[in-house]
Design a protein around this motif. Sequence first.
Motif, PDB file in Angstrom:
ATOM      1  N   UNK A   1       0.736  -1.028  -0.145  1.00 39.03           N
ATOM      2  CA  UNK A   1      -0.380  -0.530  -0.036  1.00 39.03           C
ATOM      3  C   UNK A   1       1.029   1.238   0.098  1.00 39.03           C
ATOM      4  N   UNK A   2       1.866   1.207   1.262  1.00 40.46           N
ATOM      5  CA  UNK A   2       3.010   2.786   0.549  1.00 40.46           C
ATOM      6  C   UNK A   2       3.297   2.404   0.085  1.00 40.46           C
ATOM      7  N   UNK A   3       3.869   1.436  -1.169  1.00 39.73           N
ATOM      8  CA  UNK A   3       4.840   1.706  -2.304  1.00 39.73           C
ATOM      9  C   UNK A   3       3.552   2.307  -3.211  1.00 39.73           C
ATOM     10  N   UNK A   4       2.148   2.069  -3.282  1.00 37.51           N
ATOM     11  CA  UNK A   4       1.637   2.507  -4.236  1.00 37.51           C
ATOM     12  C   UNK A   4       1.680   4.004  -4.052  1.00 37.51           C
ATOM     13  N   UNK A   5       1.366   4.502  -2.347  1.00 35.57           N
ATOM     14  CA  UNK A   5       1.598   5.868  -2.430  1.00 35.57           C
ATOM     15  C   UNK A   5       2.825   6.754  -2.371  1.00 35.57           C
ATOM     16  N   UNK A   6       3.836   5.859  -2.138  1.00 30.42           N
ATOM     17  CA  UNK A   6       5.383   6.379  -3.170  1.00 30.42           C
ATOM     18  C   UNK A   6       5.630   6.867  -4.147  1.00 30.42           C
ATOM     19  N   UNK A   7       4.476   5.972  -5.230  1.00 27.23           N
ATOM     20  CA  UNK A   7       4.612   5.827  -6.920  1.00 27.23           C
ATOM     21  C   UNK A   7       3.776   7.206  -6.451  1.00 27.23           C
ATOM     22  N   UNK A   8       2.731   7.146  -6.772  1.00 26.76           N
ATOM     23  CA  UNK A   8       1.251   8.163  -6.482  1.00 26.76           C
ATOM     24  C   UNK A   8       2.732   9.658  -6.587  1.00 26.76           C
ATOM     25  N   UNK A   9       3.011   9.862  -5.090  1.00 27.57           N
ATOM     26  CA  UNK A   9       3.754  11.254  -4.413  1.00 27.57           C
ATOM     27  C   UNK A   9       4.402  11.732  -6.081  1.00 27.57           C
ATOM     28  N   UNK A  10       5.727  10.582  -5.909  1.00 27.83           N
ATOM     29  CA  UNK A  10       6.594  10.831  -6.988  1.00 27.83           C
ATOM     30  C   UNK A  10       5.704  10.903  -8.562  1.00 27.83           C
ATOM     31  N   UNK A  11       5.494  10.156  -8.273  1.00 30.93           N
ATOM     32  CA  UNK A  11       4.433  10.966 -10.118  1.00 30.93           C
ATOM     33  C   UNK A  11       3.652  12.143  -9.887  1.00 30.93           C
ATOM     34  N   UNK A  12       3.144  12.217  -8.952  1.00 27.10           N
ATOM     35  CA  UNK A  12       2.563  14.186  -9.379  1.00 27.10           C
ATOM     36  C   UNK A  12       3.776  14.477  -9.226  1.00 27.10           C
ATOM     37  N   UNK A  13       4.967  14.382  -8.463  1.00 24.13           N
ATOM     38  CA  UNK A  13       5.779  15.620  -8.596  1.00 24.13           C
ATOM     39  C   UNK A  13       7.019  15.546  -9.651  1.00 24.13           C
ATOM     40  N   UNK A  14       7.132  14.275 -10.920  1.00 25.82           N
ATOM     41  CA  UNK A  14       8.026  14.302 -11.903  1.00 25.82           C
ATOM     42  C   UNK A  14       7.531  15.785 -13.241  1.00 25.82           C
ATOM     43  N   UNK A  15       6.211  15.417 -13.451  1.00 26.51           N
ATOM     44  CA  UNK A  15       6.221  16.802 -14.453  1.00 26.51           C
ATOM     45  C   UNK A  15       6.819  18.286 -13.986  1.00 26.51           C
ATOM     46  N   UNK A  16       7.346  18.307 -12.489  1.00 29.23           N
ATOM     47  CA  UNK A  16       8.493  19.335 -11.774  1.00 29.23           C
ATOM     48  C   UNK A  16       9.413  19.513 -10.906  1.00 29.23           C
ATOM     49  N   UNK A  17       9.617  18.619 -11.995  1.00 26.68           N
ATOM     50  CA  UNK A  17      11.960  18.265 -11.550  1.00 26.68           C
ATOM     51  C   UNK A  17      11.752  19.573 -12.751  1.00 26.68           C
ATOM     52  N   UNK A  18      12.604  20.556 -12.343  1.00 25.10           N
ATOM     53  CA  UNK A  18      13.185  21.105 -12.716  1.00 25.10           C
ATOM     54  C   UNK A  18      15.139  21.190 -13.269  1.00 25.10           C
ATOM     55  N   UNK A  19      15.873  19.895 -12.675  1.00 24.82           N
ATOM     56  CA  UNK A  19      16.844  19.895 -12.952  1.00 24.82           C
ATOM     57  C   UNK A  19      17.405  18.937 -14.256  1.00 24.82           C
ATOM     58  N   UNK A  20      17.913  19.652 -15.520  1.00 21.17           N
ATOM     59  CA  UNK A  20      18.518  18.428 -16.621  1.00 21.17           C
ATOM     60  C   UNK A  20      19.117  17.532 -15.626  1.00 21.17           C
ATOM     61  N   UNK A  21      18.902  16.705 -17.276  1.00 15.36           N
ATOM     62  CA  UNK A  21      19.099  14.913 -16.678  1.00 15.36           C
ATOM     63  C   UNK A  21      21.146  15.589 -17.466  1.00 15.36           C
ATOM     64  N   UNK A  22      21.717  16.775 -17.825  1.00 16.59           N
ATOM     65  CA  UNK A  22      23.041  16.882 -17.868  1.00 16.59           C
ATOM     66  C   UNK A  22      23.555  18.054 -17.339  1.00 16.59           C
ATOM     67  N   UNK A  23      22.685  18.427 -15.724  1.00 18.65           N
ATOM     68  CA  UNK A  23      23.270  19.204 -14.828  1.00 18.65           C
ATOM     69  C   UNK A  23      24.120  18.555 -14.351  1.00 18.65           C
ATOM     70  N   UNK A  24      25.726  19.396 -14.218  1.00 24.54           N
ATOM     71  CA  UNK A  24      25.894  19.236 -12.891  1.00 24.54           C
ATOM     72  C   UNK A  24      25.838  19.023 -11.312  1.00 24.54           C
ATOM     73  N   UNK A  25      25.977  18.574 -10.611  1.00 23.04           N
ATOM     74  CA  UNK A  25      25.257  18.588  -9.187  1.00 23.04           C
ATOM     75  C   UNK A  25      26.033  19.507  -8.622  1.00 23.04           C
ATOM     76  N   UNK A  26      27.817  19.369  -8.949  1.00 22.66           N
ATOM     77  CA  UNK A  26      28.330  20.634  -8.486  1.00 22.66           C
ATOM     78  C   UNK A  26      29.030  21.518  -9.543  1.00 22.66           C
ATOM     79  N   UNK A  27      28.952  22.340  -9.189  1.00 21.09           N
ATOM     80  CA  UNK A  27      29.790  23.562 -10.168  1.00 21.09           C
ATOM     81  C   UNK A  27      30.914  23.644  -9.800  1.00 21.09           C
ATOM     82  N   UNK A  28      31.967  23.016 -10.134  1.00 22.52           N
ATOM     83  CA  UNK A  28      33.059  23.043  -9.257  1.00 22.52           C
ATOM     84  C   UNK A  28      33.639  24.279  -9.902  1.00 22.52           C
ATOM     85  N   UNK A  29      34.064  25.463 -10.787  1.00 31.48           N
ATOM     86  CA  UNK A  29      34.083  26.731 -11.276  1.00 31.48           C
ATOM     87  C   UNK A  29      33.980  27.534 -10.595  1.00 31.48           C
TER      88      UNK A  29
END
Length: 521
Positions: A271-299
């Motif tokens: 049940x809670x796996x389903x709930x967790x999946x629903x929360x992530x599915x609802x959050x997915x459209x709002x992800x704003x970090x590009x796939x190629x965005x470096x986690x750390x900007x060394x410069x």
Amino acid sequence: MQLDLARAAPAPIRKFMDGLSPSWRVAMTSLCAVWLALIVLFIGDWAAMGRQWWDSSTYNHILLIPAILGWLVTVRWPQLKRLQPQAWWPGLLWFAGGAFVWVLGGFAGFSLLSQAGVVIMFQGSAIALLGPQVSAGLAFPLFYMVFLVPFGDEFIPALQLATARITMALLHGSGVPASIQGVFITTPRGYFEVAEACSGVKFLIAMVAYGTLVANVCFRSWPRRAALLAACFVVPILANGVRAWGTIFIAQYRGVEFAAGFDHIFYGWVFFAIVMGLVMAMSWPFFDRPMDDPIVDAPAVEENLLLRRLSSATAPLTAVLAALGAIVLAVSLWAFAADRMSATIAAQIHLPDVPGWHRVDYAPAHTWQPVHQGADHRLLGRYVDGAGHVVDVSYALYSRQGDGAEAGGFGQGAVPLGSDWAWASPAPGPDGGLGERIQAPDGTERIAVTWYRTDGMTTGSNLRLKLANIRDRLLVRATPTATLIVSSEQADGGNAESAITAFLASIGAPGPWMDRIGAVE
């Protein structure tokens, strides 16, 4: 002949070591050595955490945290290796803070605090040995270490009440007649308890840990991160209420045994796996970090003016290592001295006579015996007055507070840990005491009021007691501590509160009466 361990290592490790700059090689070697030493020196705390991770279903998710931390560092490594690690003396302040938290945890007999302290020392040693720029690049992994600490049990009573209230609202909304008393719910088909295992704490803390990871990896916007974390906190609580309602609702039509089996099969992690999946599915459209965005900007880290200024506070590596060792030695000696202190107490004590009351044999309707682990003296007796009021008095006296002897420790007091008594709800706490309503499976109810007494202070607050005990141990001062529980069974007519009130009127203020019992001057 000199043995080159790097040459003898497997090819991937040789390749990795060959790619390190001299400064990184020294820094990583030093950090690994310090972390290994910290694990060995504080093995008791790490072992206690490990047992909770493995044995408690509430904390099984923590077994994944070390792997997650390794992955977080791995994805940052291409940028991190461009930065220069340096021994940095201000990092010693964070390390010293962790050492002090560890001491406080030991002084308070609060293992959660001690365990937090060893994790903070891990963070502080990394900051001290890697410097501000590298630490800035590792900010999230260093922060995420807090999820190694097995916290969450502290929220169980509040979560039990929240689940019970949500369940009642849903039962009424679905047309199921029900009544509630604390965490016990009665319907036409049965009697249900929102027990500790049903509080939802295991899913809540796992969801918060997962949501924190997703918020960092998938979002750049802080408002969006905050919104996800809020959902990860609120949704599990609501979902657990739905789970409890579903179990009771099914019991009305298919029976309690079927509902209990369905709860274990479906309303567990499925049940809670389903709930967790629903929360992530609802959050997915709002992800704003590009796939190629470096986690750390060394410069950007290198050019940051604040980090550049902080980087000027360098220190010789040997001096930082010596300081780390000196801090550990100092707190260890401090803790050793405090653990050895013990107050002088009377060799024998007894429950005194109380005007208007007389002692009778202790014969509760349902066996009840409070827990006072590690106490030097324990007393339990029953008093009756001319009006028919009956109270049970439990008293414990400690010559010291510490591991295995904690007046306010987890599982201590009016609700015996591992017994069939269950906490039901708060109750009135006269004279500053902690009031609790507890219940046995046969329906027997009891109101218990608890006071702690140390160094002239009387309180029902476990927090105030621990702060007082911490103060005494910080000053290496031995002071006896006492616990008093005045309790009464709830009979028809609700006379438990009136019985406790009448008894307190006869003994006067609880604090001085506790001192007289323990012969504490």
